[in-house]
Design a protein around this motif. Structure first.
Motif, PDB file in Angstrom:
ATOM      1  N   CYS A  86     -12.293  -8.238 -10.545  1.00 19.19           N
ATOM      2  CA  CYS A  86     -12.160  -7.270  -9.455  1.00 19.19           C
ATOM      3  C   CYS A  86     -11.037  -7.731  -8.529  1.00 19.19           C
ATOM      4  O   CYS A  86     -11.282  -8.320  -7.477  1.00 19.19           O
ATOM      5  N   PHE A  87      -9.784  -7.442  -8.935  1.00 19.68           N
ATOM      6  CA  PHE A  87      -8.673  -7.915  -8.123  1.00 19.68           C
ATOM      7  C   PHE A  87      -7.428  -7.039  -8.264  1.00 19.68           C
ATOM      8  O   PHE A  87      -7.122  -6.249  -7.382  1.00 19.68           O
ATOM      9  N   HIS A  88      -6.693  -7.154  -9.373  1.00 17.73           N
ATOM     10  CA  HIS A  88      -5.390  -6.504  -9.462  1.00 17.73           C
ATOM     11  C   HIS A  88      -5.475  -4.986  -9.365  1.00 17.73           C
ATOM     12  O   HIS A  88      -4.637  -4.365  -8.683  1.00 17.73           O
ATOM     13  N   VAL A  89      -6.444  -4.376 -10.042  1.00 20.25           N
ATOM     14  CA  VAL A  89      -6.535  -2.909  -9.977  1.00 20.25           C
ATOM     15  C   VAL A  89      -6.845  -2.450  -8.560  1.00 20.25           C
ATOM     16  O   VAL A  89      -6.092  -1.645  -7.985  1.00 20.25           O
ATOM     17  N   PRO A  90      -7.933  -2.935  -7.934  1.00 17.30           N
ATOM     18  CA  PRO A  90      -8.200  -2.448  -6.573  1.00 17.30           C
ATOM     19  C   PRO A  90      -7.151  -2.879  -5.550  1.00 17.30           C
ATOM     20  O   PRO A  90      -6.815  -2.097  -4.655  1.00 17.30           O
ATOM     21  N   ARG A  91      -6.624  -4.121  -5.665  1.00 17.35           N
ATOM     22  CA  ARG A  91      -5.581  -4.517  -4.722  1.00 17.35           C
ATOM     23  C   ARG A  91      -4.347  -3.639  -4.881  1.00 17.35           C
ATOM     24  O   ARG A  91      -3.729  -3.223  -3.891  1.00 17.35           O
ATOM     25  N   GLY A  92      -3.983  -3.341  -6.117  1.00 21.22           N
ATOM     26  CA  GLY A  92      -2.819  -2.502  -6.360  1.00 21.22           C
ATOM     27  C   GLY A  92      -3.003  -1.097  -5.829  1.00 21.22           C
ATOM     28  O   GLY A  92      -2.084  -0.512  -5.239  1.00 21.22           O
ATOM     29  N   LEU A  93      -4.186  -0.538  -6.035  1.00 14.85           N
ATOM     30  CA  LEU A  93      -4.454   0.802  -5.521  1.00 14.85           C
ATOM     31  C   LEU A  93      -4.415   0.810  -3.996  1.00 14.85           C
ATOM     32  O   LEU A  93      -3.871   1.748  -3.383  1.00 14.85           O
ATOM     33  N   TYR A  94      -4.978  -0.229  -3.377  1.00 11.89           N
ATOM     34  CA  TYR A  94      -4.933  -0.320  -1.920  1.00 11.89           C
ATOM     35  C   TYR A  94      -3.500  -0.422  -1.427  1.00 11.89           C
ATOM     36  O   TYR A  94      -3.085   0.288  -0.500  1.00 11.89           O
ATOM     37  N   GLN A  95      -2.724  -1.323  -2.037  1.00 14.77           N
ATOM     38  CA  GLN A  95      -1.341  -1.503  -1.617  1.00 14.77           C
ATOM     39  C   GLN A  95      -0.536  -0.211  -1.767  1.00 14.77           C
ATOM     40  O   GLN A  95       0.185   0.203  -0.850  1.00 14.77           O
ATOM     41  N   CYS A  96      -0.655   0.419  -2.928  1.00 18.12           N
ATOM     42  CA  CYS A  96       0.103   1.654  -3.160  1.00 18.12           C
ATOM     43  C   CYS A  96      -0.324   2.754  -2.187  1.00 18.12           C
ATOM     44  O   CYS A  96       0.521   3.489  -1.637  1.00 18.12           O
ATOM     45  N   TRP A  97      -1.607   2.879  -1.957  1.00 19.43           N
ATOM     46  CA  TRP A  97      -2.130   3.866  -1.002  1.00 19.43           C
ATOM     47  C   TRP A  97      -1.487   3.659   0.379  1.00 19.43           C
ATOM     48  O   TRP A  97      -0.966   4.606   0.981  1.00 19.43           O
ATOM     49  N   GLN A  98      -1.514   2.413   0.853  1.00 20.62           N
ATOM     50  CA  GLN A  98      -0.997   2.142   2.189  1.00 20.62           C
ATOM     51  C   GLN A  98       0.511   2.375   2.263  1.00 20.62           C
ATOM     52  O   GLN A  98       1.014   2.953   3.254  1.00 20.62           O
ATOM     53  N   ILE A  99       1.248   1.936   1.259  1.00 19.76           N
ATOM     54  CA  ILE A  99       2.701   2.098   1.285  1.00 19.76           C
ATOM     55  C   ILE A  99       3.088   3.564   1.158  1.00 19.76           C
ATOM     56  O   ILE A  99       3.989   4.056   1.865  1.00 19.76           O
ATOM     57  N   LEU A 100       2.420   4.289   0.276  1.00 19.55           N
ATOM     58  CA  LEU A 100       2.715   5.707   0.094  1.00 19.55           C
ATOM     59  C   LEU A 100       2.435   6.502   1.362  1.00 19.55           C
ATOM     60  O   LEU A 100       3.156   7.460   1.683  1.00 19.55           O
ATOM     61  N   GLU A 101       1.407   6.121   2.111  1.00 20.70           N
ATOM     62  CA  GLU A 101       1.128   6.768   3.397  1.00 20.70           C
ATOM     63  C   GLU A 101       2.308   6.610   4.330  1.00 20.70           C
ATOM     64  O   GLU A 101       2.641   7.519   5.114  1.00 20.70           O
ATOM     65  N   GLN A 102       2.948   5.430   4.274  1.00 22.67           N
ATOM     66  CA  GLN A 102       4.086   5.176   5.155  1.00 22.67           C
ATOM     67  C   GLN A 102       5.339   5.937   4.700  1.00 22.67           C
ATOM     68  O   GLN A 102       6.267   6.105   5.498  1.00 22.67           O
TER      69      GLN A 102
END
Length: 391
Positions: free
Chosen positions: A373-389
């Motif tokens: 439980c690491f790369h998939v959820p961390r990646g989704l979180y990171q992409c979500w936050q960056i895409l919002e910006q």
């Protein structure tokens, strides 16, 4: 004519996948309510196929849920999940001197000695993040003492468990300075500024002046102790995923230090790396390559792995966000199309981890000895936050 993607839609897609698909999978299937800690060896449907517990996967899950609790929403089930794993690690994960084992039995008995420095790095991340979530001083102390152990072991991370004969062909590898670039920011609030600054500068030097080779335009995985290239299996290996993941760490440091030249250099290296590592025939990024084109020692060299593609997505969308590079944006869209169409499981939660070269699922597991439980959820979180910006 190029068109700008719908960043809002892409952000919502990542957010929904994280909150409504991936996290529920782990909350439902991974918690060991009887013995503590987490099951990470999970079949496609979440059923457990092995009960051994690997320290860095335990720690990564603690970190992930504590981080989300701190940065997304104060959901009680997230904090409970993080504490559940942390208490297992606190009791059984180390030898009493904060030397962290590699693996344990289900009930916490040591299986493999503390030879792997990444057990330490992820334990540090986990307890640092959880100390922020809880205010628990013991968790903060565990993080600080473990970080001290990492710094003391940097010159010989495996210690007495190093199988190489000392002095014959001394080498150093890229993985530790790479992860320390990220770890330094994770533990920033718990260490003194001088130690933080020194660690960051040392890591930047190692990554950009030692392992990055301008004559290749690439980062190599191993160099001689004096920093020179080696014409050996280890010395020739290129791991595109490692290089690409490291570049978003460098971008974060560039932001933190207000040094845009670091961001620009990271983008340059990332673009060269992904062009080099992309499979022009079948798509996706190769796992390992030989910089001289010789046969690889890793039999899995041509597999397509989940973490390589997810980390590369972060790097490319972050590069676009910070520099406006249209090349980064084009690569993000290409990676998004490949990753979401090949790794996401349309029938069960979470994502597949291992594909063959053609992109077919090689192993149906959702977690094992290396995937948790690491790369998939961390990646989704990171992409979500960056895409919002980017909207």
């Amino acid at each position: 004519m190029n068109t700008t993607p719908d960043f809002g839609q892409l952000a919502a897609e990542s957010r929904d996948e994280l909150l409504n698909n991936v996290l529920p999978f782990w909350l439902k299937h991974s918690l060991d309510r009887e013995c503590g800690g987490y099951f990470t060896c999970l079949e496609r449907d979440g059923s457990v196929f092995d009960t051994d517990k690997f320290i860095w996967l335990q720690a990564r899950e603690v970190w992930l849920f504590a981080m989300l609790y701190n940065k997304v929403e104060k959901r009680p089930e997230w904090l409970e999940c993080a504490i559940h794993g942390a208490e297992f690690l606190r009791r059984f994960g180390h030898d009493g001197n904060y030397d962290w084992y590699f693996s344990l039995t289900r009930d916490g008995r040591p299986l493999v000695e503390p030879y792997n420095i990444f057990s330490y790095t992820f334990a540090t991340m986990a307890f640092a993040q959880l100390s922020i979530a809880t205010g628990n001083e013991e968790y903060a102390l565990i993080a600080k003492r473990t970080f001290d152990r990492i710094l003391s072991k940097r010159s010989n991370p495996k210690g007495r468990w190093n199988k190489c004969v000392r002095g014959t062909r001394p080498m150093k590898d890229f993985a530790l300075p790479m992860i320390l670039c990220n770890l330094a920011l994770e533990i920033e609030a718990l260490i003194d500024p001088a130690t933080l600054d020194r660690t960051i500068e040392e890591c930047l030097h190692e990554v950009l002046d030692v392992f990055y080779r301008p004559e290749l335009g690439l980062i190599v995985e191993n160099v001689a102790a004096d920093g020179e290239l080696l014409d050996t299996f280890e010395g020739r290996v290129i791991n595109p995923g490692h290089s690409l993941e490291a570049m978003w760490f460098i971008m974060d440091l560039g932001v933190r230090l207000r040094r845009p030249e670091l961001i620009d250099q990271a983008v340059k290296i990332a673009l060269r790396t992904i062009d080099y590592g992309w499979d022009k025939q079948w798509g996706g990024i190769f796992y390992f390559l030989d910089r001289l084109g010789h046969p690889q020692q890793q039999l899995e060299w041509d597999q397509k792995l989940w973490w390589v593609h997810i980390e590369s997505m972060i790097t490319m969308i972050k590069g676009y966000r910070l520099t406006g590079s249209q090349e980064c944006l084009a690569w993000y869209e290409r990676l998004h199309d490949y990753t979401w169409s090949h790794f996401k499981d349309p029938e069960h939660g979470e994502w597949f981890g291992y594909l063959d070269r053609r992109g077919d699922v090689l192993l149906s597991l959702k977690g094992g000895k290396w995937k948790g439980c690491f790369h998939v959820p961390r990646g989704l979180y990171q992409c979500w936050q960056i895409l919002e910006q980017c909207k």
